[in-house]
Design a protein around this motif. Structure first.
Motif, PDB file in Angstrom:
ATOM      1  N   HIS A 287       3.118   7.399 -11.332  1.00  0.00           N
ATOM      2  CA  HIS A 287       3.435   7.890  -9.823  1.00  0.00           C
ATOM      3  C   HIS A 287       3.265   6.903  -8.874  1.00  0.00           C
ATOM      4  O   HIS A 287       4.074   6.742  -8.000  1.00  0.00           O
ATOM      5  N   PHE A 288       2.147   6.088  -8.966  1.00  0.00           N
ATOM      6  CA  PHE A 288       1.874   4.903  -8.117  1.00  0.00           C
ATOM      7  C   PHE A 288       2.997   4.047  -7.971  1.00  0.00           C
ATOM      8  O   PHE A 288       3.362   3.523  -7.071  1.00  0.00           O
ATOM      9  N   HIS A 289       3.382   3.354  -9.330  1.00  0.00           N
ATOM     10  CA  HIS A 289       4.298   2.396  -9.488  1.00  0.00           C
ATOM     11  C   HIS A 289       5.666   2.923  -9.048  1.00  0.00           C
ATOM     12  O   HIS A 289       6.757   2.098  -8.898  1.00  0.00           O
ATOM     13  N   ALA A 290       5.881   4.288  -9.097  1.00  0.00           N
ATOM     14  CA  ALA A 290       7.151   4.709  -8.900  1.00  0.00           C
ATOM     15  C   ALA A 290       7.409   4.925  -7.229  1.00  0.00           C
ATOM     16  O   ALA A 290       8.390   5.277  -6.800  1.00  0.00           O
ATOM     17  N   ASN A 291       6.459   4.895  -6.555  1.00  0.00           N
ATOM     18  CA  ASN A 291       6.097   5.067  -5.141  1.00  0.00           C
ATOM     19  C   ASN A 291       5.978   3.838  -4.323  1.00  0.00           C
ATOM     20  O   ASN A 291       4.563   3.663  -4.473  1.00  0.00           O
ATOM     21  N   ALA A 292       6.441   3.175  -3.626  1.00  0.00           N
ATOM     22  CA  ALA A 292       6.005   1.769  -3.127  1.00  0.00           C
ATOM     23  C   ALA A 292       5.161   2.108  -1.990  1.00  0.00           C
ATOM     24  O   ALA A 292       4.364   1.281  -2.124  1.00  0.00           O
ATOM     25  N   GLU A 293       5.230   3.226  -1.521  1.00  0.00           N
ATOM     26  CA  GLU A 293       4.397   3.529  -0.291  1.00  0.00           C
ATOM     27  C   GLU A 293       2.987   3.903  -0.936  1.00  0.00           C
ATOM     28  O   GLU A 293       1.662   3.168  -0.286  1.00  0.00           O
ATOM     29  N   SER A 294       2.883   4.520  -1.850  1.00  0.00           N
ATOM     30  CA  SER A 294       1.278   4.878  -2.458  1.00  0.00           C
ATOM     31  C   SER A 294       0.842   3.621  -3.338  1.00  0.00           C
ATOM     32  O   SER A 294      -0.383   3.420  -3.107  1.00  0.00           O
ATOM     33  N   ASN A 295       1.868   2.710  -3.643  1.00  0.00           N
ATOM     34  CA  ASN A 295       1.308   1.630  -4.347  1.00  0.00           C
ATOM     35  C   ASN A 295       0.689   0.604  -3.340  1.00  0.00           C
ATOM     36  O   ASN A 295      -0.281  -0.141  -3.441  1.00  0.00           O
ATOM     37  N   GLY A 296       1.305   0.624  -2.120  1.00  0.00           N
ATOM     38  CA  GLY A 296       0.723  -0.098  -1.006  1.00  0.00           C
ATOM     39  C   GLY A 296      -0.446   0.386  -0.478  1.00  0.00           C
ATOM     40  O   GLY A 296      -1.388  -0.544   0.003  1.00  0.00           O
ATOM     41  N   LYS A 297      -0.850   1.533  -0.480  1.00  0.00           N
ATOM     42  CA  LYS A 297      -1.766   2.338  -0.084  1.00  0.00           C
ATOM     43  C   LYS A 297      -2.860   1.866  -1.038  1.00  0.00           C
ATOM     44  O   LYS A 297      -4.201   1.622  -0.674  1.00  0.00           O
ATOM     45  N   ALA A 298      -2.737   1.770  -2.234  1.00  0.00           N
ATOM     46  CA  ALA A 298      -3.926   1.421  -3.244  1.00  0.00           C
ATOM     47  C   ALA A 298      -4.259  -0.065  -2.794  1.00  0.00           C
ATOM     48  O   ALA A 298      -5.264  -0.358  -3.186  1.00  0.00           O
ATOM     49  N   ARG A 299      -3.035  -0.967  -2.685  1.00  0.00           N
ATOM     50  CA  ARG A 299      -3.541  -2.119  -2.418  1.00  0.00           C
ATOM     51  C   ARG A 299      -4.378  -2.334  -1.113  1.00  0.00           C
ATOM     52  O   ARG A 299      -5.365  -3.254  -0.909  1.00  0.00           O
ATOM     53  N   LEU A 300      -4.033  -1.707  -0.097  1.00  0.00           N
ATOM     54  CA  LEU A 300      -4.862  -1.568   0.909  1.00  0.00           C
ATOM     55  C   LEU A 300      -6.154  -1.285   0.837  1.00  0.00           C
ATOM     56  O   LEU A 300      -7.152  -2.090   1.176  1.00  0.00           O
ATOM     57  N   ASP A 301      -6.550  -0.204   0.045  1.00  0.00           N
ATOM     58  CA  ASP A 301      -7.725   0.223  -0.548  1.00  0.00           C
ATOM     59  C   ASP A 301      -8.529  -0.961  -1.106  1.00  0.00           C
ATOM     60  O   ASP A 301      -9.766  -1.146  -0.770  1.00  0.00           O
ATOM     61  N   ALA A 302      -7.898  -1.475  -2.173  1.00  0.00           N
ATOM     62  CA  ALA A 302      -8.372  -2.528  -2.811  1.00  0.00           C
ATOM     63  C   ALA A 302      -8.995  -3.646  -1.889  1.00  0.00           C
ATOM     64  O   ALA A 302     -10.111  -4.300  -1.921  1.00  0.00           O
ATOM     65  N   ARG A 303      -8.014  -4.032  -1.000  1.00  0.00           N
ATOM     66  CA  ARG A 303      -8.381  -5.052  -0.106  1.00  0.00           C
ATOM     67  C   ARG A 303      -9.276  -4.907   0.760  1.00  0.00           C
ATOM     68  O   ARG A 303     -10.524  -5.755   0.748  1.00  0.00           O
ATOM     69  N   ILE A 304      -9.497  -3.539   1.525  1.00  0.00           N
ATOM     70  CA  ILE A 304     -10.464  -3.662   2.450  1.00  0.00           C
ATOM     71  C   ILE A 304     -11.864  -3.249   1.887  1.00  0.00           C
ATOM     72  O   ILE A 304     -13.007  -3.674   2.228  1.00  0.00           O
ATOM     73  N   GLY A 305     -11.736  -2.533   0.549  1.00  0.00           N
ATOM     74  CA  GLY A 305     -13.105  -2.300  -0.090  1.00  0.00           C
ATOM     75  C   GLY A 305     -13.727  -3.913  -0.601  1.00  0.00           C
ATOM     76  O   GLY A 305     -14.876  -3.923  -0.520  1.00  0.00           O
ATOM     77  N   ALA A 306     -12.748  -4.554  -0.988  1.00  0.00           N
ATOM     78  CA  ALA A 306     -13.230  -5.789  -1.621  1.00  0.00           C
ATOM     79  C   ALA A 306     -13.900  -6.935  -0.267  1.00  0.00           C
ATOM     80  O   ALA A 306     -14.888  -7.300  -0.533  1.00  0.00           O
ATOM     81  N   ALA A 307     -13.103  -6.543   0.825  1.00  0.00           N
ATOM     82  CA  ALA A 307     -13.838  -7.468   1.747  1.00  0.00           C
ATOM     83  C   ALA A 307     -14.993  -6.886   2.367  1.00  0.00           C
ATOM     84  O   ALA A 307     -15.866  -7.896   2.790  1.00  0.00           O
ATOM     85  N   VAL A 308     -15.167  -5.720   2.491  1.00  0.00           N
ATOM     86  CA  VAL A 308     -16.512  -5.229   3.187  1.00  0.00           C
ATOM     87  C   VAL A 308     -17.568  -5.359   2.203  1.00  0.00           C
ATOM     88  O   VAL A 308     -18.715  -5.968   2.227  1.00  0.00           O
ATOM     89  N   MET A 309     -17.220  -5.187   0.696  1.00  0.00           N
ATOM     90  CA  MET A 309     -18.081  -5.634  -0.355  1.00  0.00           C
ATOM     91  C   MET A 309     -18.604  -7.047  -0.213  1.00  0.00           C
ATOM     92  O   MET A 309     -19.870  -7.170  -0.168  1.00  0.00           O
ATOM     93  N   VAL A 310     -17.755  -7.980  -0.231  1.00  0.00           N
ATOM     94  CA  VAL A 310     -18.125  -9.510   0.006  1.00  0.00           C
ATOM     95  C   VAL A 310     -19.086  -9.713   1.031  1.00  0.00           C
ATOM     96  O   VAL A 310     -20.194 -10.169   1.047  1.00  0.00           O
ATOM     97  N   ARG A 311     -18.629  -9.089   2.225  1.00  0.00           N
ATOM     98  CA  ARG A 311     -19.274  -9.385   3.438  1.00  0.00           C
ATOM     99  C   ARG A 311     -20.561  -8.823   3.394  1.00  0.00           C
ATOM    100  O   ARG A 311     -21.787  -9.417   3.846  1.00  0.00           O
ATOM    101  N   LEU A 312     -20.861  -7.553   2.958  1.00  0.00           N
ATOM    102  CA  LEU A 312     -22.092  -7.061   2.703  1.00  0.00           C
ATOM    103  C   LEU A 312     -22.942  -7.706   1.723  1.00  0.00           C
ATOM    104  O   LEU A 312     -24.339  -7.967   1.993  1.00  0.00           O
ATOM    105  N   ALA A 313     -22.559  -8.328   0.829  1.00  0.00           N
ATOM    106  CA  ALA A 313     -23.381  -9.179  -0.171  1.00  0.00           C
ATOM    107  C   ALA A 313     -23.674 -10.242   0.300  1.00  0.00           C
ATOM    108  O   ALA A 313     -25.049 -10.568   0.222  1.00  0.00           O
ATOM    109  N   GLN A 314     -22.893 -11.170   1.198  1.00  0.00           N
ATOM    110  CA  GLN A 314     -23.418 -12.335   2.002  1.00  0.00           C
ATOM    111  C   GLN A 314     -24.558 -11.937   2.890  1.00  0.00           C
ATOM    112  O   GLN A 314     -25.397 -12.569   3.119  1.00  0.00           O
TER     113      GLN A 314
END
Length: 490
Positions: free
Chosen positions: A342-369
């Motif tokens: 479903h996600f890879h058949a839908n570019a919009e959904s795939n992009g949203k998953a990348r957005l979630d992964a990116r901001i989640g990792a960014a907040v995690m790394v800064r909070l850890a620091q």
């Protein structure tokens, strides 16, 4: 499927109880002595050539061999070139009996179930020992427009709807609590406390005043709160009510999936589509969590295969039970493939998953620091190819890929995870804690993937063989699934 399982749990559990003796595990020794490299779960450097002594399932000494004499009649385990570490804690999962055994077979000795109806709690707790320790949040609170309602019928022939107002007469049969007002939220928290829930879970459509009332009431009753505030790939940028900043300000204890981060970032004026996220805004989000002492459970693994285009096959093969076969695995695989396609058949959904992964990792790394609390959770089996048990090992690897140290990633699934659960009896190799231990090949403080190389799994001082646990998990899962399917066919 969920409601039908609820009606067949007793029959399936009878099958499992009858075959429990086939697990072939030894009784817990009165005294246990482990020698080798010790990674204690605190985030501190490993203790080389150390010793752990446990009596009656409780750790009584940790240190050098000379400081920890062996009790008479002790059973000895030498880690050799391997390592001794705490049993793992998955802070966010959705366990079901037919794959619950996968957790312990993967070295996960405690799991927090993130949304659990009472029948499911009883079914999980009734499984034959040994099993992963269960910490549970009851049916979650959400608003009238909850996206989760689409999974439940308006009514069932043999009972009330699984989704109904939070101020109803009972929680029996309830899988979603609707709370539109502060009064309903308070009634829901009271009902959850009365049923013995360990946590209260709040969801993305809960109105702000009801959200605040739920957190305040839970705090007054001594219950911690966790929340999924919505992500870009759900409704976190469309229909969510409360963002990260608001939830932290209200005193939320545990924020799941870094949810509410994307919404807060956008409300602060940030451009989520920019090539680089604004470090000042990420810092603001992380500092808000730090100040509020809100733990972050990013669940990077739930977005991993939907945000990436790599083949999952080599990754799964490297994880505990990743090579499992049978109808339980087939059922999970069908779910994962459906989500993945479903996600890879839908570019919009795939992009949203990348957005979630990116901001989640960014907040995690800064909070850890900043020194904030990061907890490891998999959200298994949600997402694509998210193995029960194995998903937590992948989560720790993804944390290190985002720049966390292996020791910090280990702590997020051991010592810090126990702190988030407000448990003083698990999560660390320390005097007075339960002897939940793993003996693994290699040194996970240098290569986090060594957590997957399980040699022994120890639960409350009972020494378990990973291969035997794997076989038992697969056999029990098949028995339970067969009972469920037979009932469905009638």
């Amino acid at each position: 499927m969920v409601s039908k399982f609820r009606r067949t749990a007793a029959a399936a559990l009878a099958v499992l109880t009858a075959t429990a003796a086939q697990a072939g595990e030894a009784d817990r020794p009165d005294a246990l002595v482990l020698s080798g490299r010790i990674i204690d779960g605190s985030g501190a450097a490993p203790i080389p050539q150390g010793r752990v002594v446990a009596i009656d399932g409780v750790i009584t000494c940790v240190g050098k061999a000379a400081d920890c004499p062996a009790p008479p009649g002790a059973v000895f385990i030498d880690a050799g070139e391997g390592s001794i570490m705490p049993g793992l804690i998955d802070l966010h999962a959705h366990p079901r009996p037919h794959y619950y055994g996968w957790f312990l077979a993967s070295g996960v000795t405690t799991v927090r179930s993130a949304n659990t109806d009472l029948a499911m709690v009883r079914a999980l707790k009734a499984l034959p020992a040994p099993q992963t320790r269960l910490v549970w949040a009851g049916p979650m609170l959400d608003g009238e427009n909850s996206i989760i309602k689409r999974f439940y019928p308006a009514a069932e022939p043999d009972g009330p709807s699984p989704a109904r107002p939070a101020d109803g007469p009972s929680l029996e049969g309830v899988e979603l609590l609707i709370a539109e007002t502060p009064e309903q939220a308070i009634a829901a928290v009271d009902a959850l406390a009365a049923e013995g829930a360990d946590w209260v879970k709040l969801y993305e459509q809960l109105p702000p005043d009801a959200f605040a009332a739920a957190v305040q009431r839970a705090r007054a009753l001594g219950l911690p709160t966790m929340a999924d505030l919505g992500m870009a790939s759900t409704r976190g940028l469309v229909g969510a009510e409360v963002d990260l900043l608001q939830a932290a300000a209200l005193g939320l204890d545990s924020l799941e999936h870094a949810s509410g981060a994307a919404l807060a970032y956008r409300r602060l004026g940030g451009d989520l589509d920019a090539d680089v996220l604004d470090p000042a805004l990420i810092d603001q989000l992380a500092r808000t969590l730090l100040t509020a002492q809100t733990a972050l459970v990013p669940t990077l693994s739930v977005s991993h295969f939907t945000a990436e285009t790599q083949s999952p096959d080599p990754v799964l093969a490297d994880l505990p039970l990743g090579d499992a076969q049978g109808s339980v695995r087939d059922g999970l695989d069908q779910q994962w493939r459906g989500v993945h396609q479903h996600f890879h058949a839908n570019a919009e959904s795939n992009g949203k998953a990348r957005l979630d992964a990116r901001i989640g990792a960014a907040v995690m790394v800064r909070l850890a620091q900043l020194g904030g609390r990061i907890g490891a959770g998999s959200d298994t089996p949600a997402g694509a190819y998210n193995l029960p048990g194995g998903g937590l090992h992948l989560e720790m690897e993804l944390m290190t890929r985002a720049s966390l140290s292996p020791l910090l990633a280990l702590s997020s699934a051991t010592g810090t995870a126990a702190d988030i659960l407000q448990r003083q009896d698990i999560g660390r190799i320390a005097v007075g804690r339960r002897a939940d231990l793993l003996v693994v090949e290699g040194d996970p403080s240098q290569d986090i993937r060594d957590t997957r190389r399980l040699r022994q799994i120890i639960l409350d001082g009972q020494v378990l063989d990973p291969a035997a646990l794997k076989n038992r998990a697969l056999e029990d899962g098949e028995a339970l699934l067969a009972a469920v399917m037979a009932e469905q066919a009638d």
